[in-house]
Design an enzyme around this catalytic site. Structure first.
Site, short mmCIF file in Angstrom:
data_model
loop_
_atom_site.label_atom_id
_atom_site.label_comp_id
_atom_site.label_asym_id
_atom_site.label_seq_id
_atom_site.Cartn_x
_atom_site.Cartn_y
_atom_site.Cartn_z
CD GLU A 164 -3.33 0.09 2.02
OE1 GLU A 164 -4.23 -0.73 1.83
OE2 GLU A 164 -3.20 0.70 3.10
CG HIS A 220 7.10 -29.56 -0.28
ND1 HIS A 220 7.67 -30.77 -0.59
CD2 HIS A 220 7.79 -29.07 0.78
CE1 HIS A 220 8.66 -31.01 0.27
NE2 HIS A 220 8.75 -30.00 1.11
CE LYS A 234 -11.55 2.08 1.36
NZ LYS A 234 -10.91 3.00 2.29
O1 PA5 Z 1 -3.06 1.67 5.99
C1 PA5 Z 1 -4.19 2.15 5.92
O2 PA5 Z 1 -4.41 3.35 6.10
C2 PA5 Z 1 -5.39 1.26 5.61
O3 PA5 Z 1 -5.01 -0.05 5.37
C3 PA5 Z 1 -6.36 1.27 6.78
O4 PA5 Z 1 -5.72 0.81 7.93
C4 PA5 Z 1 -7.60 0.42 6.50
O5 PA5 Z 1 -8.21 0.84 5.30
C5 PA5 Z 1 -8.61 0.55 7.64
O6 PA5 Z 1 -8.97 1.88 7.81
P1 PA5 Z 1 -9.68 2.38 9.11
O7 PA5 Z 1 -8.80 2.18 10.26
O8 PA5 Z 1 -9.97 3.82 8.84
O9 PA5 Z 1 -10.95 1.58 9.25
#
Ligand code: PA5
Length: 438
Positions: free
Chosen positions: A281, A302, A416
């Site tokens: 990410e 494996h 989203k």
């Molecule tokens: O790294 C990030 O910002 C995302 O992976 C969030 O942690 C994830 O989308 C969850 O978001 P939130 O804590 O707002 O529910």
């Protein structure tokens, strides 16, 4: 080689030509930016060096209350709001059963499976329950839906006492969850505003669940603190996190677009998932980035081992090596020897695992796969805290070397948006302090 608690080694340096010195000035500039910027969520960088004793005390107090009054804690969260806790819990608690100092911790809100939530609710029968809902935005769809279900469950089961059994971890000032906590008097932990989801495992996001699971959070934070001290230099010779970041960046530039993180202890499988999110990410944007994939050896030798050894030469491997693993088992002698394994008599499983690690690394390295080995002394709280901080710092450096922003995730918004349209939620009335983050 530096004297730091984690060593980064390249196992086949003879044919992996890496001139890292050419990156030093860029690394120094990025280091300076990370240390001085006020515009990026870099609170995690120096947090381990700050006095957190009051926070740790409160987390331990509430964890003790939960351990006393519950058989199971349900943690509701997704992405950075659950992967870190699950990673540490699985790495540092027994494979079967619970830690002697902890209770069962299970996870909800990380998927949209009706079967999963149904079975989770059924599994709570006859167990005393607490819920910790974790969401920075407070409105991510998966955890919000799971929390809706679990809140109703808790209210039906515990009536007024449900308020005491629900702990909210969210933004201190805004978001739907923050509003709900205020309105219903749930106890809260803050997710610092200057720390983003995937960099938040060493805040209450990770610390409360793992304290409930029985893990020593003080030792974990001590390890992270040691890393924050040792990894403060900009020099590639002295900073192992920057060295690792630069090695992977140079390999990327040489055409290796996939990194496979692998280890030989099955308890690290969820840690791999945390790492995958952190790097995926943070780095995968603007049509750039190293694809992070993971393997658990020897299991996956494996399945995917053939590809690693002889498939498309697109990947390099990063092996996690812990010198000490607390438990072991000696191969027993068998007078029948029908399996012809008596030659391993008196050797231990960990010893054989270690030999398998050496053999695998050598085979892959000889086969032309660049192999990086990250070496730590012991698989325990301290070294785990160190490793987490190491990866977060390396990740920020690595993303900046690639000239992308380590702290945003604009691509996640695209899917989203599609879901939002399909579910027709555009017409919801919201005041200006909240927003829907499906
Ligand atoms: O790294 C990030 O910002 C995302 O992976 C969030 O942690 C994830 O989308 C969850 O978001 P939130 O804590 O707002 O529910």
């Amino acid at each position: 080689m530096s004297s730091q608690k984690l060593q980064t080694k390249i196992l086949n340096e003879e044919f992996v030509q890496l001139d890292l010195s050419k990156y030093q000035s860029k690394v120094s500039a990025i280091h300076h930016h990370l240390e001085t910027t006020k515009d990026e969520p870099t609170g995690w960088l120096n947090a381990p060096l700050e006095d957190n004793s009051e926070l740790v005390k409160r987390i331990i107090e509430i964890a003790n209350e939960i351990k006393l009054n519950a058989d199971v804690l349900v943690v509701v969260g997704i992405g950075g709001s659950y992967l870190g806790a699950k990673a540490i819990q699985e790495a540092l608690t027994p494979y079967f059963g619970t830690h002697p100092n902890g209770i069962e911790v299970i996870y909800a809100g990380q998927n949209l499976s009706g079967a999963y939530i149904n079975q989770l609710l059924r599994s709570l029968t006859n167990k005393r329950v607490y819920v910790n809902v974790i969401s920075k935005s407070g409105s991510t769809m998966e955890p919000a839906l799971a929390f809706r279900v679990l809140r109703q469950y808790m209210e039906e089961r515990y009536g007024d006492e449900a308020v005491q059994r629900i702990i909210v971890t969210t933004d201190p000032e805004k978001g739907l969850l923050n509003h709900m906590a205020e309105k219903h008097n749930y106890r809260t932990f803050d997710i610092p505003q200057n720390i983003g989801g995937r960099y938040s495992v060493l805040t209450p996001v990770g610390l409360l669940p793992i304290a409930v699971a029985g893990i020593d959070i003080k030792e974990l934070l001590n390890g992270a603190k040691q890393a924050a001290i040792e990894l403060k230099e900009d020099s590639l010779e002295k900073n192992e996190a920057y060295r690792y970041a630069t090695i992977r960046h140079e390999l990327y530039n040489q055409g290796y677009k996939v990194e496979m993180l692998a280890s030989f202890e099955p308890g690290l499988a969820s840690f791999h998932e945390w790492w995958k999110q952190l790097f995926g990410e943070s780095e995968g944007k603007d049509k750039k980035g190293i694809l992070p994939v993971t393997s658990n050896f020897s299991t996956d030798l494996h399945s995917i081992g053939q590809f690693i050894q002889e498939g498309s030469p697109i990947l390099f491997e990063t092996l996690l090596h812990f010198e000490g693993i607390s438990e072991d088992y000696i191969v027993p002698y068998d007078v029948r020897n029908e399996d012809l394994l008596n030659y391993l008599n008196d050797r231990s499983f960990n010893e054989i695992n270690c030999i398998s690690k050496k053999g695998t690394a050598k085979a892959h390295a000889d086969g032309g796969v660049p192999v990086i080995q990250l070496e730590l002394q012991q698989l325990d709280e301290y070294y785990f805290g160190y490793l987490i901080y190491f990866f977060m710092k390396a990740c920020a450096m690595s993303a900046y070397l690639m000239e992308v922003n380590p702290f945003d995730q604009p691509g996640v918004e695209a899917y989203k948006k599609e879901i939002k349209e399909l579910l027709s939620i555009d017409n919801i009335n919201l005041d200006d302090t909240v927003s829907i983050n499906i």
